[in-house]
Write a protein that holds these residues in place. Structure first.
Motif, PDB file in Angstrom:
ATOM      1  N   PRO A 174     -19.096 -40.278  56.980  1.00 52.50           N
ATOM      2  CA  PRO A 174     -18.620 -38.807  57.068  1.00 52.50           C
ATOM      3  C   PRO A 174     -19.534 -38.068  58.121  1.00 52.50           C
ATOM      4  O   PRO A 174     -20.728 -38.055  58.114  1.00 52.50           O
ATOM      5  CB  PRO A 174     -18.904 -38.113  55.732  1.00 52.50           C
ATOM      6  N   ALA A 178     -25.673 -35.691  54.249  1.00 56.45           N
ATOM      7  CA  ALA A 178     -25.198 -35.887  52.717  1.00 56.45           C
ATOM      8  C   ALA A 178     -26.057 -36.193  51.738  1.00 56.45           C
ATOM      9  O   ALA A 178     -26.353 -35.822  50.587  1.00 56.45           O
ATOM     10  CB  ALA A 178     -23.799 -36.742  52.707  1.00 56.45           C
ATOM     11  N   HIS A 185     -13.852 -35.797  49.575  1.00 60.42           N
ATOM     12  CA  HIS A 185     -15.096 -35.060  49.268  1.00 60.42           C
ATOM     13  C   HIS A 185     -16.290 -36.146  49.628  1.00 60.42           C
ATOM     14  O   HIS A 185     -16.092 -37.547  49.416  1.00 60.42           O
ATOM     15  CB  HIS A 185     -15.435 -34.606  47.800  1.00 60.42           C
ATOM     16  N   ASP A 186     -17.506 -35.786  49.728  1.00 62.93           N
ATOM     17  CA  ASP A 186     -18.742 -36.628  49.875  1.00 62.93           C
ATOM     18  C   ASP A 186     -19.324 -36.964  48.784  1.00 62.93           C
ATOM     19  O   ASP A 186     -19.683 -38.074  48.323  1.00 62.93           O
ATOM     20  CB  ASP A 186     -19.628 -36.418  51.085  1.00 62.93           C
ATOM     21  N   THR A 209     -21.257 -42.644  52.086  1.00 63.98           N
ATOM     22  CA  THR A 209     -21.774 -41.293  52.192  1.00 63.98           C
ATOM     23  C   THR A 209     -23.340 -41.398  52.484  1.00 63.98           C
ATOM     24  O   THR A 209     -23.884 -40.551  53.527  1.00 63.98           O
ATOM     25  CB  THR A 209     -22.003 -40.589  50.935  1.00 63.98           C
ATOM     26  N   ARG A 229     -16.144 -48.353  52.503  1.00 68.04           N
ATOM     27  CA  ARG A 229     -16.947 -46.828  52.231  1.00 68.04           C
ATOM     28  C   ARG A 229     -16.032 -45.811  51.843  1.00 68.04           C
ATOM     29  O   ARG A 229     -16.354 -44.872  51.209  1.00 68.04           O
ATOM     30  CB  ARG A 229     -17.551 -46.611  53.738  1.00 68.04           C
ATOM     31  N   ASN A 256     -24.459 -40.665  56.285  1.00 66.94           N
ATOM     32  CA  ASN A 256     -24.446 -39.414  56.756  1.00 66.94           C
ATOM     33  C   ASN A 256     -25.802 -38.661  56.241  1.00 66.94           C
ATOM     34  O   ASN A 256     -26.116 -38.564  55.291  1.00 66.94           O
ATOM     35  CB  ASN A 256     -23.502 -38.470  56.353  1.00 66.94           C
ATOM     36  N   GLN A 307     -21.015 -40.070  44.178  1.00 70.07           N
ATOM     37  CA  GLN A 307     -21.005 -40.324  45.514  1.00 70.07           C
ATOM     38  C   GLN A 307     -20.044 -41.162  45.978  1.00 70.07           C
ATOM     39  O   GLN A 307     -19.834 -42.178  45.508  1.00 70.07           O
ATOM     40  CB  GLN A 307     -22.439 -40.733  45.906  1.00 70.07           C
ATOM     41  N   ARG A 308     -19.443 -40.703  47.322  1.00 68.02           N
ATOM     42  CA  ARG A 308     -18.419 -41.771  47.740  1.00 68.02           C
ATOM     43  C   ARG A 308     -19.050 -42.779  48.630  1.00 68.02           C
ATOM     44  O   ARG A 308     -20.075 -42.571  49.098  1.00 68.02           O
ATOM     45  CB  ARG A 308     -17.697 -40.855  48.856  1.00 68.02           C
ATOM     46  N   VAL A 313     -20.851 -31.581  55.330  1.00 65.19           N
ATOM     47  CA  VAL A 313     -20.663 -32.353  53.875  1.00 65.19           C
ATOM     48  C   VAL A 313     -20.052 -31.638  52.948  1.00 65.19           C
ATOM     49  O   VAL A 313     -20.078 -30.363  52.908  1.00 65.19           O
ATOM     50  CB  VAL A 313     -22.227 -32.298  53.327  1.00 65.19           C
ATOM     51  N   HIS A 314     -19.027 -32.409  52.500  1.00 68.38           N
ATOM     52  CA  HIS A 314     -17.877 -31.898  51.291  1.00 68.38           C
ATOM     53  C   HIS A 314     -18.475 -32.269  49.996  1.00 68.38           C
ATOM     54  O   HIS A 314     -18.906 -33.330  49.799  1.00 68.38           O
ATOM     55  CB  HIS A 314     -16.870 -32.667  51.629  1.00 68.38           C
TER      56      HIS A 314
END
Length: 318
Positions: free
Chosen positions: A109, A304, A159-160, A298, A36, A301, A294-295, A113-114
């Motif tokens: 995460p 996110a 970051h997300d 994510t 992830r 969450n 998108q990471r 939300v980043h």
């Protein structure tokens, strides 16, 4: 004995090996965190482990499966097909177990939300599109920057979601086209009138030679691209004014410093109010595709995902 389809015979264990009958949950948790996060380094603090320990646990799991789970890259790792299959099989049970233990989805995460992207786009398009989510309790932490550094930070887990002006290389990061940004040649109305009154106004490139150019960089990247794609010519003029960013370009052009090429999202309000004038109507203006990146992880969450979906809906009207 029942025949097995290729899909069921080549499970997450892979053709070359299988998970032990009593697979170590800690190894699987480490695997999912790395899957992830996209890097061993980013997964380590999530797990409360050192980076060498994470690396050692992944190697142990790879030895147990008899297959490589991640391709090591100069920055981060890329999951192999086996890793994708293993994540699909283990994510649900491990997240459920983590929730029972009170920890929430594994390596997912937590709020806030980043989100990161180009500063001008964030201010003009993104934040207005997400205002209703903030009112509903979604916590946002927004950062601005250039595409390459932001994508590296995304891989490192900072970051997300990132809005980038190019698609990231490789398959480790999921990305979708978000919108096409249109670029326009603009100036203050006083300059537009002088250009129209120029003796050679019928040849716009000639008429523009005497007008100062405003840019955020000495090499005029956006303006040069406009000349090349729209006029089919190389721009030979130099910048009269260089400023730190596109907002400063807009301010300088609005004040009468000269002409420039700006994204429609940034200058549309000025065009509508008459503070800026459009100097040229192009049938095919230069476009820059924006990508939403998108990471991995994510999706664990819900907030996110709400941010991602809200951006995709809003971008249809950008």
């Amino acid at each position: 004995m029942k025949n097995r389809t290729p899909e069921t015979s080549e499970t997450a264990a892979g053709v070359g090996g299988q998970l032990p009958a009593h697979a170590d949950l800690n190894l699987l948790r480490t695997f999912l965190a790395v899957y992830r996060a996209g890097t061993f380094t980013a997964a380590a603090p999530v797990l409360g482990l050192s980076q060498p320990t994470v690396t050692a646990q992944i190697r142990t799991l790879e030895q147990q499966t008899g297959r490589e789970l991640f391709t090591r890259l100069p920055r981060g790792v890329e999951p192999t097909p086996l890793a994708h299959a293993l994540a699909a099989q283990t994510a649900g049970p491990l997240d459920a177990l983590a929730a029972l233990e009170g920890g929430g989805p594994l390596a997912g995460p937590a709020t806030p939300v980043h989100l990161a992207g180009p500063s001008e786009l964030l201010c003009v398009r993104v934040l207005p599109a997400l205002a209703h989510l903030a009112a509903d309790g979604v916590q946002l932490r927004v950062a601005q920057g250039l595409p390459e550094p932001l994508l590296e930070e995304l891989r490192a887990g900072r970051h997300d979601l990132v809005i980038a002006t190019r698609r990231p290389r490789g398959r480790a990061l999921e990305s979708v086209p978000l919108a096409d940004e249109e670029y326009l040649l603009v100036a203050a109305p006083t300059w537009a009138e002088r250009i129209t009154a120029h003796p050679q106004a019928d040849d716009l490139c000639v008429a523009l030679r005497e007008v100062p150019l405003v840019s955020y960089a000495e090499d005029l990247p956006i303006v040069r691209r406009y000349w090349r794609t729209v006029f089919g010519k190389q721009l030979t003029s130099r910048a009269a004014v260089t400023v730190p960013n596109l907002y400063a370009v807009l301010s300088a052009v609005n004040a009468g410093a000269g002409i420039s090429v700006l994204p429609r999202s940034l200058c549309q309000e000025y065009l509508d109010s008459g503070r800026l004038a459009l100097l040229h109507e192009s049938e095919e203006p230069p476009l820059n595709t924006l990508f939403l990146v998108q990471r991995p992880g994510t999706e664990a969450n819900p907030d996110a995902i709400r941010v991602r979906d809200a951006l995709q809906r809003a971008a249809r009207d950008w």
